[in-house]
Write a protein that holds these residues in place. Structure first.
Motif, short mmCIF file in Angstrom:
data_model
loop_
_atom_site.label_atom_id
_atom_site.label_comp_id
_atom_site.label_asym_id
_atom_site.label_seq_id
_atom_site.Cartn_x
_atom_site.Cartn_y
_atom_site.Cartn_z
N MET A 252 -8.90 -4.91 -41.07
CA MET A 252 -8.88 -5.27 -40.32
C MET A 252 -9.82 -5.74 -38.59
O MET A 252 -10.21 -3.73 -38.99
CB MET A 252 -7.32 -4.68 -39.66
CG MET A 252 -7.41 -6.08 -38.43
SD MET A 252 -5.58 -5.06 -38.48
CE MET A 252 -5.18 -5.45 -36.25
N ALA A 253 -10.51 -6.91 -38.53
CA ALA A 253 -11.33 -6.31 -36.96
C ALA A 253 -10.80 -6.08 -36.41
O ALA A 253 -9.68 -6.25 -35.34
CB ALA A 253 -11.56 -7.93 -37.75
N VAL A 254 -11.76 -4.88 -35.67
CA VAL A 254 -11.61 -4.43 -34.44
C VAL A 254 -12.74 -4.92 -33.43
O VAL A 254 -13.37 -4.49 -33.75
CB VAL A 254 -10.91 -2.95 -34.58
CG1 VAL A 254 -10.66 -2.04 -32.87
CG2 VAL A 254 -10.07 -2.91 -35.63
#
Length: 65
Positions: free
Chosen positions: A1-3
């Motif tokens: 998941m991109a943060v």
């Protein structure tokens, strides 16, 4: 998941959220009593939906409800 690597500024956050607008409900007229009602729902005034009447379905039977 991109943060995200950096904190998003208040102005960027608020400009992004400025598009979150509520829209007014679409109303149609009841063919039987001509009162405004939500589409694809029974009329709150007369209880009709298309050709059927649902007023009896709203009342509780035998003391239930």
């Amino acid at each position: 998941m991109a943060v995200p690597k950096r904190k998003m500024s208040r102005s960027n956050t608020r400009s992004r959220r400025s598009q979150w607008k509520a829209s007014a409900a679409t109303l149609t007229t009841c063919p039987r009593c001509r009162e405004p009602k939500l589409p694809h729902a029974a009329c709150p005034a007369c209880g009709a939906y298309k050709t059927r009447s649902y007023v009896e379905a709203l009342r509780p039977e035998h003391g239930r409800g």
